[in-house]
Every structure is written in structure tokens, then in C-alpha cells.
Motif scaffolding. Structure first.
Motif, PDB file in Angstrom:
ATOM      1  N   ASP A  79      40.558  28.914  64.518  1.00  0.00           N
ATOM      2  CA  ASP A  79      39.772  30.076  64.102  1.00  0.00           C
ATOM      3  C   ASP A  79      38.653  30.370  65.098  1.00  0.00           C
ATOM      4  OD1 ASP A  79      41.294  30.553  61.849  1.00  0.00           O
ATOM      5  OD2 ASP A  79      40.030  29.322  60.542  1.00  0.00           O
ATOM      6  N   ASP A  80      38.080  29.325  65.685  1.00  0.00           N
ATOM      7  CA  ASP A  80      37.043  29.542  66.717  1.00  0.00           C
ATOM      8  C   ASP A  80      37.632  30.257  67.923  1.00  0.00           C
ATOM      9  OD1 ASP A  80      35.285  28.212  65.090  1.00  0.00           O
ATOM     10  OD2 ASP A  80      35.081  26.433  66.366  1.00  0.00           O
ATOM     11  N   VAL A  81      38.818  29.856  68.338  1.00  0.00           N
ATOM     12  CA  VAL A  81      39.455  30.500  69.487  1.00  0.00           C
ATOM     13  C   VAL A  81      39.745  31.964  69.178  1.00  0.00           C
ATOM     14  CG1 VAL A  81      41.458  30.506  71.020  1.00  0.00           C
ATOM     15  CG2 VAL A  81      40.427  28.333  70.330  1.00  0.00           C
ATOM     16  N   ALA A  82      40.198  32.248  67.962  1.00  0.00           N
ATOM     17  CA  ALA A  82      40.459  33.634  67.575  1.00  0.00           C
ATOM     18  C   ALA A  82      39.177  34.464  67.652  1.00  0.00           C
ATOM     19  CB  ALA A  82      41.047  33.679  66.168  1.00  0.00           C
ATOM     20  N   LEU A  83      38.056  33.904  67.220  1.00  0.00           N
ATOM     21  CA  LEU A  83      36.775  34.595  67.320  1.00  0.00           C
ATOM     22  C   LEU A  83      36.461  34.972  68.764  1.00  0.00           C
ATOM     23  CD1 LEU A  83      33.831  35.316  66.245  1.00  0.00           C
ATOM     24  CD2 LEU A  83      33.247  32.975  66.897  1.00  0.00           C
ATOM     25  N   CYS A  84      36.783  34.073  69.690  1.00  0.00           N
ATOM     26  CA  CYS A  84      36.418  34.284  71.092  1.00  0.00           C
ATOM     27  C   CYS A  84      37.224  35.397  71.754  1.00  0.00           C
ATOM     28  CB  CYS A  84      36.566  32.977  71.872  1.00  0.00           C
ATOM     29  SG  CYS A  84      35.377  31.722  71.363  1.00  0.00           S
ATOM     30  N   GLY A  85      38.217  35.923  71.060  1.00  0.00           N
ATOM     31  CA  GLY A  85      38.938  37.073  71.567  1.00  0.00           C
ATOM     32  C   GLY A  85      38.220  38.385  71.309  1.00  0.00           C
ATOM     33  N   LEU A  86      37.114  38.353  70.556  1.00  0.00           N
ATOM     34  CA  LEU A  86      36.374  39.568  70.247  1.00  0.00           C
ATOM     35  C   LEU A  86      35.513  39.997  71.427  1.00  0.00           C
ATOM     36  CD1 LEU A  86      35.159  38.732  66.615  1.00  0.00           C
ATOM     37  CD2 LEU A  86      37.147  40.088  67.293  1.00  0.00           C
ATOM     38  N   ASP A  87      35.263  41.310  71.498  1.00  0.00           N
ATOM     39  CA  ASP A  87      34.349  41.819  72.515  1.00  0.00           C
ATOM     40  C   ASP A  87      32.965  41.210  72.300  1.00  0.00           C
ATOM     41  OD1 ASP A  87      36.261  43.424  73.689  1.00  0.00           O
ATOM     42  OD2 ASP A  87      35.780  45.166  72.433  1.00  0.00           O
ATOM     43  N   GLY A  88      32.294  40.954  73.389  1.00  0.00           N
ATOM     44  CA  GLY A  88      30.962  40.377  73.314  1.00  0.00           C
ATOM     45  C   GLY A  88      30.922  38.905  73.688  1.00  0.00           C
ATOM     46  N   VAL A  89      32.097  38.269  73.787  1.00  0.00           N
ATOM     47  CA  VAL A  89      32.154  36.867  74.214  1.00  0.00           C
ATOM     48  C   VAL A  89      32.389  36.841  75.719  1.00  0.00           C
ATOM     49  CG1 VAL A  89      33.333  34.655  73.982  1.00  0.00           C
ATOM     50  CG2 VAL A  89      33.027  36.129  71.971  1.00  0.00           C
ATOM     51  N   ALA A  90      31.465  36.207  76.440  1.00  0.00           N
ATOM     52  CA  ALA A  90      31.514  36.177  77.899  1.00  0.00           C
ATOM     53  C   ALA A  90      32.116  34.901  78.442  1.00  0.00           C
ATOM     54  CB  ALA A  90      30.105  36.353  78.470  1.00  0.00           C
ATOM     55  N   GLY A  91      32.289  33.903  77.598  1.00  0.00           N
ATOM     56  CA  GLY A  91      32.829  32.631  78.053  1.00  0.00           C
ATOM     57  C   GLY A  91      32.999  31.690  76.881  1.00  0.00           C
ATOM     58  N   VAL A  92      33.838  30.688  77.063  1.00  0.00           N
ATOM     59  CA  VAL A  92      34.100  29.688  76.023  1.00  0.00           C
ATOM     60  C   VAL A  92      33.774  28.316  76.572  1.00  0.00           C
ATOM     61  CG1 VAL A  92      35.850  28.612  74.570  1.00  0.00           C
ATOM     62  CG2 VAL A  92      35.884  31.084  74.932  1.00  0.00           C
ATOM     63  N   MET A  93      32.925  27.597  75.839  1.00  0.00           N
ATOM     64  CA  MET A  93      32.600  26.223  76.197  1.00  0.00           C
ATOM     65  C   MET A  93      33.413  25.294  75.298  1.00  0.00           C
ATOM     66  SD  MET A  93      28.864  24.357  76.459  1.00  0.00           S
ATOM     67  CE  MET A  93      28.463  25.269  77.954  1.00  0.00           C
ATOM     68  N   LEU A  94      34.223  24.452  75.931  1.00  0.00           N
ATOM     69  CA  LEU A  94      35.094  23.534  75.197  1.00  0.00           C
ATOM     70  C   LEU A  94      34.482  22.143  75.178  1.00  0.00           C
ATOM     71  CD1 LEU A  94      37.854  22.929  73.809  1.00  0.00           C
ATOM     72  CD2 LEU A  94      38.687  22.297  76.099  1.00  0.00           C
ATOM     73  N   PRO A  95      34.116  21.624  74.002  1.00  0.00           N
ATOM     74  CA  PRO A  95      33.560  20.268  73.934  1.00  0.00           C
ATOM     75  C   PRO A  95      34.641  19.217  74.088  1.00  0.00           C
ATOM     76  CG  PRO A  95      33.773  21.161  71.728  1.00  0.00           C
ATOM     77  CD  PRO A  95      34.170  22.265  72.680  1.00  0.00           C
ATOM     78  N   LYS A  96      34.211  18.037  74.526  1.00  0.00           N
ATOM     79  CA  LYS A  96      35.110  16.885  74.633  1.00  0.00           C
ATOM     80  C   LYS A  96      36.384  17.222  75.394  1.00  0.00           C
ATOM     81  CE  LYS A  96      33.129  15.141  70.351  1.00  0.00           C
ATOM     82  NZ  LYS A  96      32.132  16.230  70.264  1.00  0.00           N
ATOM     83  N   ALA A  97      36.230  17.927  76.503  1.00  0.00           N
ATOM     84  CA  ALA A  97      37.383  18.301  77.323  1.00  0.00           C
ATOM     85  C   ALA A  97      37.955  17.050  77.978  1.00  0.00           C
ATOM     86  CB  ALA A  97      36.963  19.311  78.384  1.00  0.00           C
ATOM     87  N   GLU A  98      39.234  16.807  77.735  1.00  0.00           N
ATOM     88  CA  GLU A  98      39.865  15.585  78.249  1.00  0.00           C
ATOM     89  C   GLU A  98      41.257  15.823  78.797  1.00  0.00           C
ATOM     90  OE1 GLU A  98      39.661  12.820  74.988  1.00  0.00           O
ATOM     91  OE2 GLU A  98      37.595  12.231  75.496  1.00  0.00           O
ATOM     92  N   SER A  99      41.730  17.073  78.777  1.00  0.00           N
ATOM     93  CA  SER A  99      43.049  17.348  79.335  1.00  0.00           C
ATOM     94  C   SER A  99      43.150  18.792  79.772  1.00  0.00           C
ATOM     95  CB  SER A  99      44.156  17.044  78.313  1.00  0.00           C
ATOM     96  OG  SER A  99      44.284  18.092  77.388  1.00  0.00           O
TER      97      SER A  99
END
Length: 275
Positions: A79-99
Motif C-alpha cells: 500500500d505504501d508503494v501504491a501511494l508513491c505512484g501519486l503526483d507529489g512524490v519526488a522519491g522513495v526511501m526504502l528502509p533496510k535495503a538488502e537486495s
């Protein structure tokens, strides 16, 4: 002379809790280069859905923000990723990136969206080079607090030197912007903050995470070329226009690497001025 930015991107990144929509506009007006609306650590599990809805209702085209989503192994990720498809999001920060696989999946769902993976574990650090080379990754971010917890490290200075330098090297080899250093939790200690920010810049970092608006001015000043650096750079570039080969300036030798360094200082300043 302190290390230069790989690119003149944001210096200061200010976190604001996703569950505090009344603070979103204030954060955007705070002087931060970039605002990160946090749906992860700053939001209690029972408030995740409400925070996501609040962000969706607030998103502004005129002041786009980065969103820190929840980790891939949580029930809130999709659901968070779906939110980030909306206008107004300039970037996505992914926590605990391991792959890189997770970043590739994010890139597939959010084409052209800048991605900022947070390296905050031993596993994440071990694949930092791969993360930096994944499509759409803009820069690496050091989650230094969680990183210390994961490795059992007690201390934020020399204890993390190897790991900070490793992220700078991985970023340079991948040809992306210099990484972003972690937070300074001592929000009422400006001397500590300045020392932390200047150390990060000397090591080759290009910016720093902030957790309070009163940290922004110190961080922005620490990462920007100083007046003395600007004067030096202008003198070197001007002298290089009339000199050939290596030459002496103010008692010091100037050759091609020094000229390139001076040009980079001026470009970084110009990019910030025109931003």
C-alpha cells in the motif's frame, strides 16, 4: 580543502512523521533541501493506514516530497508503494535495503521514480555496490543508528569510518551522487552537529539526514563550498586560463587535478544557486 560532492544534490533531508499532517507544510517551509515524510519508524503500527491516507490527502505538486515507506517484509509495503505512484512524490526511501531485487521491483512499479535505499544492516552494507548500481537509485543513505544496533557497534565516530568510506566508494564506482549520512540525535548540541556534518563532508558524503528544523542551517552550511573555497576556486580557474601545464599559485603547485577540483567547486555552487 574538504571533499567535494559527486553532484550538487540536496544537502539537508528533513524527516517529518507521516502521522503528523499539520507539520507537513511547516517542514516544506523550513529551509530543508528535501523533506522526507516518514511512514516507517516515526509511525506506530496502529497508525500506519491513517498516516498513509493523510499523506495522500496532503500531497502537493508545488512542493514534492520523498516518502520513506515501510520495509518489504511488512504488511504495509504494497500500500505504501501504491501511494508513491501519486503526483507529489519526488522519491522513495526504502528502509533496510538488502537486495537489488526489491529495488528492481520498485523501479518496475514506479518507473522513473528516484530511489534512495537505506543501508542500515550488515547485509545491506555487504551489497552496497549492487544497490548503488540498481536502476533509478539516486544515492545511498546511511542508516547509522540501526546499523550500529545490527553490528553491535558502540560509537558513531571512528567506529563507523570503514563503513562510511565504503558507501562513498560504492557510490563513486556506480557513478551516482555522493551518499547521505545518518542523523545526529543530539538536537540541542549544534557543535556536535557541525562536527558530524563536516566529518561526513570530508569523507565524501554529499548530504545528511536531519530530525529537527534547527539542524538545517548547520548542515547546509557544512556541505556548501565556503567563501574561502569559492575564492580559491575562482583564482585557480582564472589562472588556468592564462597558464599552460602545471604552474604555481600562492606558493602551491596547480596541475590538472587541482584545476578540475576548482571547476567542480564552482559547478556545485552554480547548481545550488540555480536550483
Amino acid at each position: 580543502m574538504e571533499a567535494l560532492l559527486t553532484a550538487a544534490g540536496p544537502y539537508s533531508y528533513l524527516f517529518v512523521p507521516g502521522s503528523e499532517p499539520r507539520r507537513f507544510d511547516k517542514a516544506c517551509a523550513s529551509g530543508a533541501d528535501a523533506v522526507i515524510i516518514d511512514l516507517e519508524d516515526a509511525v506506530a503500527p496502529g497508525d500506519k493506514a491513517g498516516a498513509r491516507d493523510a499523506v495522500a490527502a496532503w500531497l502537493r505538486l508545488r512542493r514534492r516530497v520523498i516518502v520513506r515507506i515501510n520495509a518489504v517484509d511488512t504488511r504495509w509495503f504494497d500500500d505504501d508503494v501504491a501511494l508513491c505512484g501519486l503526483d507529489g512524490v519526488a522519491g522513495v526511501m526504502l528502509p533496510k535495503a538488502e537486495s537489488c531485487e526489491v529495488l528492481l521491483a520498485l523501479a518496475a512499479r514506479l518507473p522513473t521514480m528516484p530511489l534512495l535505499p537505506l543501508v542500515e544492516s550488515a547485509r545491506g552494507f555487504s551489497v552496497a555496490g549492487e544497490l548503488a548500481r540498481c536502476p533509478q537509485v539516486q544515492r545511498l543513505v546511511f542508516g547509522s543508528i540501526d546499523f550500529q544496533l545490527d553490528l553491535g557497534i558502540d560509537g558513531e565516530g571512528d567506529e563507523l569510518l570503514y563503513f562510511r568510506s565504503g558507501l562513498v566508494l560504492a557510490s563513486r564506482l556506480a557513478g551516482i551522487a555522493a551518499p547521505v549520512d545518518g542523523v545526529t540525535v543530539a538536537v540541542s548540541d549544534p557543535a556536535r552537529l557541525e562536527a558530524d556534518a563536516r566529518r561526513a563532508r570530508r569523507l565524501g558524503f554529499g548530504g545528511k539526514l536531519c530530525i529537527h528544523p534547527n539542524q538545517l542551517a548547520t548542515v547546509n552550511t557544512a556541505f556548501a563550498p565556503s567563501a574561502a573555497e569559492m575564492d580559491w576556486a575562482r583564482k585557480v580557474v582564472a589562472a588556468a586560463e592564462v597558464e599552460s601545464g602545471a604552474f604555481r599559485l600562492d606558493g602551491k603547485m596547480v596541475d590538472r587535478p587541482v584545476i578540475l577540483r576548482a571547476q567542480a567547486v564552482l559547478r556545485a555552487h552554480a547548481a545550488r544557486t540555480c536550483a
